[in-house]
Design a protein around this motif. Structure first.
Motif, short mmCIF file in Angstrom:
data_model
loop_
_atom_site.label_atom_id
_atom_site.label_comp_id
_atom_site.label_asym_id
_atom_site.label_seq_id
_atom_site.Cartn_x
_atom_site.Cartn_y
_atom_site.Cartn_z
N ASP A 335 0.73 -1.16 -0.02
CA ASP A 335 0.02 -0.01 0.14
C ASP A 335 0.83 1.35 0.01
OD1 ASP A 335 -2.54 -1.73 2.27
OD2 ASP A 335 -2.20 -1.48 0.11
N LEU A 336 2.24 1.03 0.23
CA LEU A 336 3.01 2.17 0.01
C LEU A 336 3.00 2.76 -1.36
CD1 LEU A 336 6.04 0.99 2.35
CD2 LEU A 336 3.84 2.35 2.93
N ALA A 337 3.33 4.18 -1.21
CA ALA A 337 3.43 5.06 -2.42
C ALA A 337 4.93 4.55 -3.09
CB ALA A 337 3.38 6.35 -2.24
N ALA A 338 5.05 4.83 -4.38
CA ALA A 338 6.35 4.54 -4.98
C ALA A 338 7.21 5.84 -4.51
CB ALA A 338 6.21 4.71 -6.60
N GLY A 339 8.52 5.52 -4.24
CA GLY A 339 9.58 6.37 -3.96
C GLY A 339 10.68 5.76 -3.02
N THR A 340 11.46 6.49 -2.16
CA THR A 340 12.73 6.17 -1.49
C THR A 340 12.18 6.00 -0.07
OG1 THR A 340 14.27 7.15 -3.08
CG2 THR A 340 14.85 6.57 -0.89
N TYR A 341 12.60 4.89 0.56
CA TYR A 341 12.36 4.70 1.92
C TYR A 341 13.74 3.99 2.69
CZ TYR A 341 7.49 4.98 0.59
OH TYR A 341 6.24 5.17 -0.07
N PHE A 342 13.85 4.03 3.78
CA PHE A 342 15.05 3.59 4.70
C PHE A 342 14.52 2.65 5.85
CE2 PHE A 342 17.78 6.47 2.98
CZ PHE A 342 17.17 7.66 2.68
N LEU A 343 15.15 1.61 5.57
CA LEU A 343 14.69 0.30 6.78
C LEU A 343 15.65 0.51 7.77
CD1 LEU A 343 15.58 -2.65 7.83
CD2 LEU A 343 13.11 -2.14 7.20
N SER A 344 15.31 0.68 9.02
CA SER A 344 16.13 0.85 10.13
C SER A 344 16.04 -0.20 11.19
CB SER A 344 15.76 2.24 10.86
OG SER A 344 16.26 2.17 12.28
N MET A 345 17.30 -0.91 11.36
CA MET A 345 17.01 -1.76 12.46
C MET A 345 18.02 -1.58 13.66
SD MET A 345 18.53 -5.86 12.02
CE MET A 345 16.87 -6.64 11.56
N GLU A 346 17.25 -1.74 14.78
CA GLU A 346 17.93 -1.55 16.00
C GLU A 346 18.12 -2.68 16.83
OE1 GLU A 346 15.10 2.26 17.16
OE2 GLU A 346 16.96 1.96 18.45
N VAL A 347 19.51 -2.84 17.10
CA VAL A 347 19.67 -4.28 17.86
C VAL A 347 20.76 -3.59 19.08
CG1 VAL A 347 21.09 -6.33 18.04
CG2 VAL A 347 20.25 -5.76 15.94
N GLY A 348 20.00 -3.69 20.35
CA GLY A 348 20.47 -3.07 21.64
C GLY A 348 20.55 -1.77 21.31
N ASP A 349 21.92 -1.22 21.72
CA ASP A 349 21.95 0.32 21.52
C ASP A 349 22.41 0.60 19.98
OD1 ASP A 349 25.37 0.60 23.37
OD2 ASP A 349 24.18 -0.67 21.66
N LYS A 350 22.51 -0.34 19.24
CA LYS A 350 22.97 0.00 17.81
C LYS A 350 22.02 -0.11 17.04
CE LYS A 350 27.33 -2.10 19.21
NZ LYS A 350 26.83 -2.28 20.32
N ARG A 351 22.26 0.83 15.47
CA ARG A 351 21.08 0.79 14.68
C ARG A 351 21.93 0.88 12.97
NH1 ARG A 351 16.58 5.39 14.57
NH2 ARG A 351 16.31 4.42 16.65
N LEU A 352 21.44 0.18 12.15
CA LEU A 352 21.63 -0.16 11.00
C LEU A 352 20.65 0.31 9.96
CD1 LEU A 352 24.30 -1.45 9.35
CD2 LEU A 352 23.03 -3.35 9.14
N ILE A 353 21.16 1.08 8.77
CA ILE A 353 20.30 1.48 7.89
C ILE A 353 20.55 0.99 6.62
CG2 ILE A 353 19.41 3.80 6.78
CD1 ILE A 353 18.74 3.65 9.98
N LYS A 354 19.48 0.72 5.60
CA LYS A 354 19.37 0.25 4.33
C LYS A 354 18.26 1.22 3.61
CE LYS A 354 22.42 -3.52 4.22
NZ LYS A 354 23.41 -3.62 3.57
N LYS A 355 18.72 1.64 2.43
CA LYS A 355 18.00 2.35 1.66
C LYS A 355 17.28 1.24 0.73
CE LYS A 355 19.59 5.00 -1.69
NZ LYS A 355 20.10 6.17 -2.56
N VAL A 356 15.95 1.52 0.53
CA VAL A 356 15.29 0.71 -0.54
C VAL A 356 14.21 1.47 -1.16
CG1 VAL A 356 15.35 -1.33 1.08
CG2 VAL A 356 13.40 0.14 1.38
#
Length: 359
Positions: A335-356
């Motif tokens: 249901d999301l509109a077309a475009g750029t998004y960022f997937l954020s994963m937090e593990v403990g006190d750290k975070r990793l980002i992926k662009k999709v």
């Protein structure tokens, strides 16, 4: 854009930590950048917009800004942790633009935040040899003096130089005035913010470039930059800048740039330590579902969120403990509109980002 304007954009973003909300905010040395934080900015099409009013209790509406190209992220760390720390012994912090292999070095003190220089590394794809580009200030440029408020006005001079890989050299001098320029309510694609402080920076920079003794060109750039800041937030809310350059070889040019902060301190993006988390996100572009695969060295608490370009949370899964080893999550994105998004994963006190991308 001239170097001083770009470095100001980078480090002015790192100036703000929580205060009590007051009618006329004042910035102190407690606003210095914080090691371990990562910040995001989105360049936007200016669309002929000006910076707006400098009156007290102003309302600045830039909600119609349109993103231009991909956003950029940069992290802050203690200068001693940089591989190039020896080149800037007086630096206390550096900012790393990650995959662009560019680092800026600053000195943070109780009275000011100053730029000391930068280093960029370039690798030849054929020979794999690495060249480094080093820019050093012999007279540092002040990003902000403390304390700074709506009625503040501070003058500064700076000087820097660099070599062009044996092809020539550049020397630059500049003068700048920074002053408070109103406060009020600001709206950008990231949201609406009240009690915002605006700062105006007026700069004149003269750049002299010598091409191996063959000829020399001198460029004079007149810059006017406005930045909007909110007490309690790390990321600068918005930057509007206009550079008018006059070159004795190539003529005159005018460049207007606009950018806004993608995220606030409540959703700040922090990079994880390499090797601690293995994360895979597919497909990109995504259509109906987004698969998130990750491998944990140890069992830990994990939360997953999806943000749009304005930093708004679109999907947020509650924190859950996952087992050591391989794990998989699927997010419904049909249901999301077309475009750029960022997937954020937090593990403990750290975070990793992926662009999709969404198709």
């Amino acid at each position: 854009m001239k170097f001083a304007t770009f470095t100001h954009n980078v480090f002015a973003i790192l100036l703000f930590v929580p205060f009590a909300l007051v009618a006329q905010p004042t910035i102190t040395d407690s606003s210095n950048p914080v090691p371990g934080q990562t910040y995001g900015q989105q360049d936007a099409l200016s669309g002929g917009m000006g910076p707006g009013s400098d009156a007290p209790s102003s309302t600045w509406d830039f909600s119609m800004l349109v993103p231009d190209e991909d956003p950029y992220f940069f992290s802050v760390d203690v200068a001693a942790n940089s591989a190039f720390a020896d080149s800037f012994p007086e630096a206390t912090l550096f900012s790393d633009l990650g995959e662009d292999s560019v680092a800026f070095f600053v000195r943070a003190s109780s009275s000011a935040l100053e730029i000391l220089g930068s280093i960029a590394a370039f690798q030849d794809e054929e020979t794999m040899e690495v060249d480094t580009f080093v820019l050093k200030y012999t007279d540092p440029q002040t990003i902000i003096s403390y304390p700074f408020g709506v009625s503040s006005s501070v003058d500064d001079t700076y000087k820097f130089g660099f070599n062009l890989f044996g092809l020539g050299s550049n020397s630059s001098t500049g003068t700048q005035t920074q002053e408070g320029s109103g406060y009020g309510t600001l709206t950008t694609p990231a949201g609406t913010f009240e009690n915002v402080l605006r700062m105006k920076s007026t700069t004149v920079e003269i750049d002299s470039l010598d091409f191996a003794g063959l000829f020399t060109t001198v460029t004079t750039t007149y810059s006017t930059q406005y930045t909007w800041h909110l007490p309690g937030e790390f990321n600068i809310l918005m930057t509007w800048s206009r550079d008018s350059s006059f070159d004795d070889t190539f003529g005159a040019s005018v460049d207007t740039t606009v950018s806004y902060g993608l995220v606030t301190s409540s959703t700040s993006i922090s990079k994880t330590l390499a090797g601690e988390i293995s994360l895979g996100v597919y497909p990109s572009p995504m259509i109906n579902d987004l698969t998130v695969e990750f491998d944990l060295r140890l069992s830990d608490l994990v939360s997953v969120s999806l943000f749009d370009l304005s930093g708004r949370s679109i999907i947020a899964l509650p924190e859950e403990r996952y087992a050591q080893g391989a794990n998989l999550i699927q997010l419904p994105v049909g249901d999301l509109a077309a475009g750029t998004y960022f997937l954020s994963m937090e593990v403990g006190d750290k975070r990793l980002i992926k662009k999709v991308q969404k198709q």
